[in-house]
Design a protein around this motif. Structure first.
Motif, PDB file in Angstrom:
ATOM      1  N   ALA A 154      -6.653   7.874   4.706  1.00 26.08           N
ATOM      2  CA  ALA A 154      -7.127   6.975   3.643  1.00 26.08           C
ATOM      3  C   ALA A 154      -6.923   5.513   4.045  1.00 26.08           C
ATOM      4  O   ALA A 154      -7.792   4.668   3.819  1.00 26.08           O
ATOM      5  CB  ALA A 154      -6.404   7.276   2.327  1.00 26.08           C
ATOM      6  N   VAL A 155      -5.780   5.213   4.672  1.00 23.10           N
ATOM      7  CA  VAL A 155      -5.524   3.853   5.147  1.00 23.10           C
ATOM      8  C   VAL A 155      -6.573   3.465   6.187  1.00 23.10           C
ATOM      9  O   VAL A 155      -7.178   2.387   6.123  1.00 23.10           O
ATOM     10  CB  VAL A 155      -4.100   3.718   5.738  1.00 23.10           C
ATOM     11  N   ASP A 158      -9.548   4.643   6.691  1.00 26.84           N
ATOM     12  CA  ASP A 158     -10.873   4.480   6.058  1.00 26.84           C
ATOM     13  C   ASP A 158     -11.003   3.108   5.399  1.00 26.84           C
ATOM     14  O   ASP A 158     -12.057   2.479   5.470  1.00 26.84           O
ATOM     15  CB  ASP A 158     -11.120   5.570   5.018  1.00 26.84           C
ATOM     16  N   ARG A 159      -9.915   2.643   4.775  1.00 28.37           N
ATOM     17  CA  ARG A 159      -9.964   1.348   4.078  1.00 28.37           C
ATOM     18  C   ARG A 159      -9.972   0.163   5.044  1.00 28.37           C
ATOM     19  O   ARG A 159     -10.579  -0.863   4.765  1.00 28.37           O
ATOM     20  CB  ARG A 159      -8.787   1.215   3.109  1.00 28.37           C
ATOM     21  N   ILE A 160      -9.274   0.293   6.179  1.00 29.90           N
ATOM     22  CA  ILE A 160      -9.165  -0.876   7.055  1.00 29.90           C
ATOM     23  C   ILE A 160     -10.265  -0.946   8.115  1.00 29.90           C
ATOM     24  O   ILE A 160     -10.490  -2.017   8.686  1.00 29.90           O
ATOM     25  CB  ILE A 160      -7.763  -0.985   7.701  1.00 29.90           C
ATOM     26  N   GLN A 161     -10.945   0.150   8.387  1.00 24.07           N
ATOM     27  CA  GLN A 161     -12.006   0.131   9.413  1.00 24.07           C
ATOM     28  C   GLN A 161     -13.005  -1.009   9.211  1.00 24.07           C
ATOM     29  O   GLN A 161     -13.296  -1.744  10.159  1.00 24.07           O
ATOM     30  CB  GLN A 161     -12.745   1.477   9.454  1.00 24.07           C
ATOM     31  N   ASP A 202       0.223   4.216   0.408  1.00 22.27           N
ATOM     32  CA  ASP A 202      -0.129   5.183   1.452  1.00 22.27           C
ATOM     33  C   ASP A 202       0.590   4.898   2.768  1.00 22.27           C
ATOM     34  O   ASP A 202       0.577   5.731   3.674  1.00 22.27           O
ATOM     35  CB  ASP A 202      -1.639   5.209   1.687  1.00 22.27           C
ATOM     36  N   ASP A 235       0.857  -1.191   0.000  1.00 24.18           N
ATOM     37  CA  ASP A 235       0.000   0.000   0.000  1.00 24.18           C
ATOM     38  C   ASP A 235       0.891   1.238   0.000  1.00 24.18           C
ATOM     39  O   ASP A 235       1.541   1.532   0.998  1.00 24.18           O
ATOM     40  CB  ASP A 235      -0.901  -0.014   1.234  1.00 24.18           C
TER      41      ASP A 235
END
Length: 195
Positions: A128-129, A131-134, A76, A74
């Motif tokens: 952003a990370v 938000d994606r992993i939540q 980010d 990733d």
């Protein structure tokens, strides 16, 4: 709700000397390899539903050495781009900029390969990370292999703090593990800088 397991990559020559290694792709030292391997039994006890890593070699190699399955790179998760300060120690930077502090003064632009980032740009990447992993954390633990300053920014954002609050967390040592979780529905630091 699972925990977010933060793994700082193992030692490199630059982390040993205190040089700022943002985007320079430096390999692990023998001590870095050993430290990463030492985390294997700790991670083996945790049920992971996903694993992500900075695409830089020192992070990807650490992910492999600790035995993370199906690690997804990733971008980010890459370290703060230190721009013109890449490869310098804080002491060297302060020779030309007395009193310099990364969290307050940021970096100066470098060349095309190291243009530099401001704190809020790093924070946008960590947001952003998160938000994606939540959604993944609902099913279990998620591991992230990344870098010291980035982990501090990410931790501040996890806690709902301004990114500059990352200065309040001790810099994670190479080859260490930290965990972010929740308690009574609120984000917390479960553990920090554990060997």
């Amino acid at each position: 709700m699972g925990e977010l397991i933060l793994i700082r990559h193992g030692e490199t020559e630059w982390s040993r000397s205190g040089q700022h290694a943002g985007r320079t792709d430096i390999p692990l030292t023998d001590a870095g390899v050993a430290a990463a391997r030492a985390l294997t039994p700790v991670l083996a006890r945790r049920h992971l539903v996903a694993a992500f890593s900075s695409p830089l070699r020192r992070a990807m190699q650490t992910a492999e050495l600790v035995g993370l399955p199906d690690v997804k790179p990733d971008p980010d998760l890459m370290e703060w781009d230190y721009g013109g300060y890449e490869g310098l120690t804080a002491e060297q930077i302060r020779e030309t900029r007395p009193g310099w502090e990364l969290w307050r003064d940021s970096v100066v632009p470098g060349d095309a390969g190291f243009p530099g980032e401001q704190l809020q740009q790093v924070a946008a990447r960590t947001d952003a990370v998160l938000d994606r992993i939540q959604p993944l954390l609902r099913d279990g633990n998620v591991a992230l292999v990344a870098h010291g300053h980035l982990q501090r920014v990410l931790t501040a954002r996890w806690l709902g703090l301004d990114a500059s609050a990352g200065r309040l967390f001790h810099h994670p040592g190479p080859g260490t593990l930290s965990a972010l979780g929740t308690e009574h529905g609120r984000p917390v630091i479960s553990s920090w800088n554990v060997l």
